[in-house]
Design a protein around this motif. Structure first.
Motif, short mmCIF file in Angstrom:
data_model
loop_
_atom_site.label_atom_id
_atom_site.label_comp_id
_atom_site.label_asym_id
_atom_site.label_seq_id
_atom_site.Cartn_x
_atom_site.Cartn_y
_atom_site.Cartn_z
N UNK A 250 3.08 12.39 1.18
CA UNK A 250 2.39 11.72 2.28
C UNK A 250 1.79 10.39 1.83
N UNK A 251 1.29 10.35 0.58
CA UNK A 251 0.74 9.10 0.07
C UNK A 251 1.81 8.03 -0.02
N UNK A 252 3.03 8.43 -0.41
CA UNK A 252 4.13 7.47 -0.50
C UNK A 252 4.47 6.91 0.88
N UNK A 253 4.52 7.79 1.87
CA UNK A 253 4.82 7.34 3.23
C UNK A 253 3.74 6.40 3.75
N UNK A 254 2.49 6.78 3.51
CA UNK A 254 1.40 5.94 3.98
C UNK A 254 1.44 4.58 3.31
N UNK A 255 1.69 4.56 2.01
CA UNK A 255 1.76 3.30 1.28
C UNK A 255 2.92 2.45 1.79
N UNK A 256 4.07 3.08 2.04
CA UNK A 256 5.24 2.33 2.52
C UNK A 256 4.99 1.73 3.90
N UNK A 257 4.45 2.55 4.80
CA UNK A 257 4.19 2.04 6.15
C UNK A 257 3.08 0.99 6.15
N UNK A 258 2.10 1.16 5.28
CA UNK A 258 1.01 0.20 5.23
C UNK A 258 1.46 -1.16 4.72
N UNK A 259 2.33 -1.16 3.72
CA UNK A 259 2.74 -2.43 3.09
C UNK A 259 3.90 -3.09 3.82
N UNK A 260 4.85 -2.30 4.32
CA UNK A 260 6.08 -2.85 4.88
C UNK A 260 6.10 -2.87 6.41
N UNK A 261 4.97 -2.55 7.04
CA UNK A 261 4.90 -2.61 8.50
C UNK A 261 3.46 -2.87 8.91
N UNK A 262 3.28 -3.09 10.21
CA UNK A 262 1.93 -3.24 10.74
C UNK A 262 1.52 -2.01 11.54
N UNK A 263 2.28 -0.93 11.42
CA UNK A 263 1.95 0.29 12.13
C UNK A 263 0.61 0.83 11.63
N UNK A 264 -0.22 1.37 12.52
CA UNK A 264 -1.59 1.74 12.16
C UNK A 264 -1.67 3.04 11.36
N UNK A 265 -1.44 2.94 10.06
CA UNK A 265 -1.50 4.12 9.20
C UNK A 265 -2.68 4.04 8.23
#
Length: 248
Positions: free
Chosen positions: A1-16
């Motif tokens: 889950x940390x990997x997904x959160x990090x990926x979405x946080x850095x590579x998108x603007x989706x609110x994670x």
């Protein structure tokens, strides 16, 4: 889950929520980020078609994908155009990559890639945008990440930590399978995963050849953009061929 959160946080603007610079596991999750961005952009364009003229719905699908990614890959494409096409030593190319300003090669690249992107979207039926944009965006990112397995990363930069280790293959493989699953209604489109990987690796080799054998983050952005547009064009052509065969 940390990997997904990090990926979405850095590579998108989706609110994670906020996360630090991504690690190798986050890089392996990049295809899942692309799937989400492409799927949401495709849905936004499809639904907007009920209210807007068709050309404007195309713009909505295109703009939504750019906005959701924070335009991070397109910015990398523009920087790479300026640096990699310049007839200068590799050391100077690294300096150009770090320059926030965009020059002639970037503008020329933008003038080519944006019309091609919009034309490919226009050639795909709007009802197919959700799955096709998800497939193309996710697959382009998965293909680009393959370069991290074989090509060293240039030192420095906020995302350098992600490339110090190889991306986790199980998570990357799960992303690839999710991309293939997008094509459940047109199974043969999943075969495009293979030429996409080949194109990404060829682009990675060319970029590394211009940068003394290493890749920078902007190179990955450029690879994502080129492969995604090529996939959209291939999907558009495939849908057209399928429709033509069915009408005979």
């Amino acid at each position: 889950m940390n990997a997904l959160r990090s990926a979405f946080s850095y590579f998108s603007i989706l609110p994670v929520g906020f996360s630090n610079a991504p690690g190798a596991d986050a890089l392996a999750a990049l295809p899942l980020v692309g799937l989400a961005i492409g799927g949401i952009a495709g849905l936004a364009g499809w639904f907007s078609g009920a209210l807007l003229p068709a050309p404007l719905a195309i713009v909505v699908a295109f703009a939504a994908g750019l906005a959701l990614s924070g335009a991070i890959h397109l910015d990398g494409f523009l920087d790479a155009c300026d640096a990699l096409f310049a007839s200068v030593p590799a050391a100077r190319r690294f300096e150009i990559l770090k320059d926030p300003r965009h020059g002639t090669y970037a503008l020329a690249g933008l003038a080519v890639v944006v019309p091609a992107w919009l034309a490919a979207l226009a050639a795909i039926p709007p009802a197919a945008w959700p799955w096709s944009l998800a497939f193309c965006a996710g697959t382009a990112r998965a293909a680009a990440v393959l370069n991290a397995i074989r090509v060293p990363y240039a030192p420095g930069g906020a995302s350098a930590r992600a490339f110090h280790e190889r991306p986790g293959l199980p998570l990357l493989g799960a992303g690839v399978l999710a991309c293939a699953a997008c094509c459940w209604s047109h199974p043969w489109f999943a075969l495009l995963l293979f030429p996409a990987a080949g194109l990404a690796l060829l682009l990675g080799m060319w970029c590394a050849g211009r940068l003394d054998g290493v890749l920078a983050g902007d190179c990955y952005g450029a690879i994502v953009v080129v492969v995604e547009v090529a996939l959209l064009a291939a999907v558009a052509e495939g849908i057209a061929l399928t429709a033509g065969t069915a009408s005979r």
